[in-house]
Enzyme design. Structure first.
Site, PDB file in Angstrom:
ATOM      1  N   ASN A   1      -3.529   8.546  -1.453  1.00 36.26           N
ATOM      2  CA  ASN A   1      -3.059   7.225  -1.832  1.00 36.26           C
ATOM      3  C   ASN A   1      -2.620   7.210  -3.293  1.00 36.26           C
ATOM      4  O   ASN A   1      -2.928   8.124  -4.056  1.00 36.26           O
ATOM      5  CB  ASN A   1      -4.199   6.207  -1.662  1.00 36.26           C
TER       6      ASN A   1
ATOM      7  N   CYS B   1      -4.220   9.752   5.534  1.00 38.26           N
ATOM      8  CA  CYS B   1      -3.896   8.747   6.537  1.00 38.26           C
ATOM      9  C   CYS B   1      -4.329   9.268   7.901  1.00 38.26           C
ATOM     10  O   CYS B   1      -3.836  10.308   8.345  1.00 38.26           O
ATOM     11  CB  CYS B   1      -2.398   8.469   6.528  1.00 38.26           C
TER      12      CYS B   1
ATOM     13  N   HIS C   1       1.317   5.494  -0.555  1.00 44.57           N
ATOM     14  CA  HIS C   1       0.812   6.845  -0.732  1.00 44.57           C
ATOM     15  C   HIS C   1       1.753   7.522  -1.716  1.00 44.57           C
ATOM     16  O   HIS C   1       2.849   7.042  -1.979  1.00 44.57           O
ATOM     17  CB  HIS C   1       0.767   7.592   0.593  1.00 44.57           C
TER      18      HIS C   1
ATOM     19  N   HIS D   1       0.868  -1.180   0.000  1.00 45.60           N
ATOM     20  CA  HIS D   1       0.000   0.000   0.000  1.00 45.60           C
ATOM     21  C   HIS D   1       0.903   1.228   0.000  1.00 45.60           C
ATOM     22  O   HIS D   1       1.686   1.422   0.930  1.00 45.60           O
ATOM     23  CB  HIS D   1      -0.875  -0.020   1.256  1.00 45.60           C
TER      24      HIS D   1
END
Length: 112
Positions: free
Chosen positions: A94, A85, A54, A52
């Site tokens: 993101n 976040c 950003h 994941h």
């Protein structure tokens, strides 16, 4: 890095199907991604890892490319890169799903 490996192993030992390692504030760069993944892949099956990213510093796509080269095939993203976040106020959005798809489709056939 050793803490990431330790926690990932503990989660998998507890029966977690997949661990998503996250750069929730978007400061990672491809060199860091490769280093962390090499450490994780030494003790974790590739199919049990997801990532994941950003895009705070515009490194989201570059980090995906680094991970693709090491066999990672599962990534989180969000429509339009929306979201921040809750753990890091001020962190930018993101990695955008449409950018991720463009990247993956554009590099199809050029990666193992």
């Amino acid at each position: 890095m050793s803490r990431v490996v330790e926690l990932t192993r503990r989660l998998l030992d507890l029966g977690v199907f997949e661990v998503a390692v996250s750069d929730t504030i978007g400061v990672a760069h491809p060199g860091q991604v490769r280093a962390v993944l090499r450490a994780l892949l030494a003790v974790t099956p590739v199919e049990r890892l997801a990532l994941h990213f950003h895009d705070t510093r515009g490194m989201g796509a570059a980090n995906v490319l680094a991970a693709l080269d090491l066999g990672i095939r599962t990534f989180d993203a969000s429509a339009g890169g929306l979201g921040g976040c809750p753990f890091a106020p001020g962190a930018s959005g993101n990695l955008a799903t449409e950018d991720l798809l463009y990247l993956v489709h554009g590099s199809a056939g050029t990666r193992a």
